[in-house]
Design an enzyme around this catalytic site. Structure first.
Site: not given
Ligand code: GLU
Length: 478
Positions: A252-254
């Site tokens: 995920s981008k996080r």
């Protein structure tokens, strides 16, 4: 004729998982002299991002993937943007409605929300309860023509059955129809949902193999039913495993970068990223890591794609990029560094000096974007020592003796080059009796202010005698 498609939604960037899908499709297409189609799945009007289509296509090009049909290129099966195919979907939905495989649903969002909450509170999986499934058809038509807000849902057979998919990666997968619900196929804005559009388009575009992420696996019963309702043969399917963060959660981008353009901008080579991403979930028959694009095309097979998730290992990516950078020829590296060099304060330096510095740095460069920091060693006049170990070693008496003698020896030679640096240092050793680390570390630290770096004789060759004297004096004053 083998025909595969890459069908991203224009949500803003090319996800590394998307690049992997596109690569695997393309390898297969190349192996079978087939066609590779780019289709834009832009039916979600809320998630459109300006310029996204162009970015997606440019990134595929950057990776070296060639398309045969796309919105830009055209082709015999267009339009290749779903938003331009609304009339086609409309006709197909009408057929489903006429044959009772679909129905109009007028349930309000409020009713559906309440239903979902109620089901959840009872511990049931939320699903549509079929409230509009058996409405009188005439009455429904009247409500639609009078402009009442509605969606269209496909009908899941009343009598449950088991649907089986022969997945190229997972083998036979079966799901009960009772586990799915009457899926919305046309939204209240009149746009089709993914489920309808994907089936209609894959059929009309004569797609032979659908390759997509594992997250779509639960949708296959709906798709198989739609193929049946239309009287079409489904294509082959391959559902690729998830790409995971090191903690095994979905990438995920996080937790880091997921956009291919981020990796490009950080100075990863396209050949690195292609090689690295191809190994996420696919294992080659041979036990090795480095594959050129054409080797990947030769070696790839769906049989060797794993079912389980693949961890995105940043360290391995860095290692791989370093390998690829090391193997570039000097001029090629210099050319690829250009966009990064122009952003550094050293862009105006003499080109031949810059090239020399780049050659010295090449074996240690991990990404192209590092070049700015790395070049400061050569071109920054007022470099400051930040490493406390470097500072404390340079302040020791022994180091000062070595450096004082080094200055003396330098003054005795005409010029300093890669060739005579060894004998200069030998003389320092003979006079001071320091050798090994005690001799070399003060020299390296004084000249580079860093504990590690490129081969010292290459650096002094570039600096020359005067600058080395100056640097040794600076170190004595620390
Ligand atoms: N538009 C879908 C996505 O971006 C495509 C899935 C598919 O390939 O069928 O995930």
């Amino acid at each position: 004729m083998v025909r595969l498609r890459f069908a991203p939604s224009p949500t803003g960037y090319l996800h590394v998982g998307g690049l992997r899908t596109a690569l695997f499709c393309w390898f297969y297409v190349c192996q079978h002299a087939g066609k590779f189609i780019f289709r834009l799945e832009d039916t979600d009007q809320k998630r459109l991002v300006d310029g996204a289509e162009n970015d997606l296509i440019r990134m595929l090009e950057w990776a070296g993937i060639e398309l045969n049909e796309s919105p830009e290129i055209g082709g015999d099966y267009g339009p290749y943007r779903q938003s331009e195919r609304l009339e086609i979907y409309k006709q197909h939905v009408q057929k489903l409605l006429d044959e009772d495989h679909a129905y109009h649903c007028f349930c309000s969002t409020e009713r559906l929300d309440n239903l979902r909450n109620e089901q959840r509170s009872k511990g049931d999986t939320p699903r549509y309860d079929g409230f509009c499934r058996n409405l009188d058809k005439k009455e429904s038509s009247l409500r639609v023509t009078s402009g009442e807000s509605h969606v269209v849902r496909m009908r899941i057979p009343e009598i449950p059955e088991t649907l089986v998919l022969n997945d190229l990666i997972r083998g036979s997968v079966s799901i009960e129809t009772s586990q799915t619900e009457d899926q919305v196929i046309v939204k209240s804005d009149g746009f089709p949902t993914y489920h309808l559009a994907v089936v209609v388009d894959d059929h009309l575009m004569q797609i032979t193999h659908v390759v997509r992420g594992e997250e779509w696996l639960p949708s296959f019963p709906k798709h198989l039913l739609l193929y049946r309702y239309f009287g079409w043969n489904p294509p082959e399917f391959a559902h690729l495993p998830l790409i995971l963060n090191p903690d095994r959660t979905k990438l995920s981008k996080r937790q880091g970068d997921v956009a291919v353009e981020d990796f490009r901008d950080q100075g990863y080579l396209p050949e690195t990223l292609v090689n690295f991403i191809s190994l996420l979930g696919w294992s080659p028959a041979e036990d090795r890591e480095l594959f050129t694009l054409s080797e990947l095309v030769q070696e790839f097979s769906f049989e060797r794609v794993n079912k389980s998730g693949a961890v995105f290992d940043r360290e391995k990516l860095n290692w791989m990029n370093q390998q690829y950078i090391q193997n570039l020829d000097h001029d090629d590296l210099f050319r690829r560094l250009h966009p990064f060099l122009v952003k550094t304060p050293f862009a105006e330096q003499d080109a031949s000096l810059l090239k020399k510095a780049v050659n010295i740095l090449q074996p240690r460069l991990v990404t192209l974007a590092e070049i700015g920091n790395r070049l400061s060693l050569f071109f920054e006049e007022n470099l400051q020592a930040t490493d406390p170990d470097v500072l404390s070693l340079l302040r020791e008496d022994n180091s000062k003796q070595v450096l004082a003698e080094f200055i003396k020896q330098l003054e005795a030679v005409e010029i300093l080059t890669e060739e005579n640096f060894g004998s200069v240092v030998k003389n320092v050793q003979n006079t001071t009796n320091f050798k090994g680390k005690n001799l070399w570390l003060p020299l390296r630290y004084a000249i580079t202010l860093e504990a590690q770096g490129p081969d010292l004789k290459l650096i002094v060759d570039l600096f020359g005698k005067e600058k080395c004297v100056r640097l040794a004096r600076r170190a004595l004053e620390l």
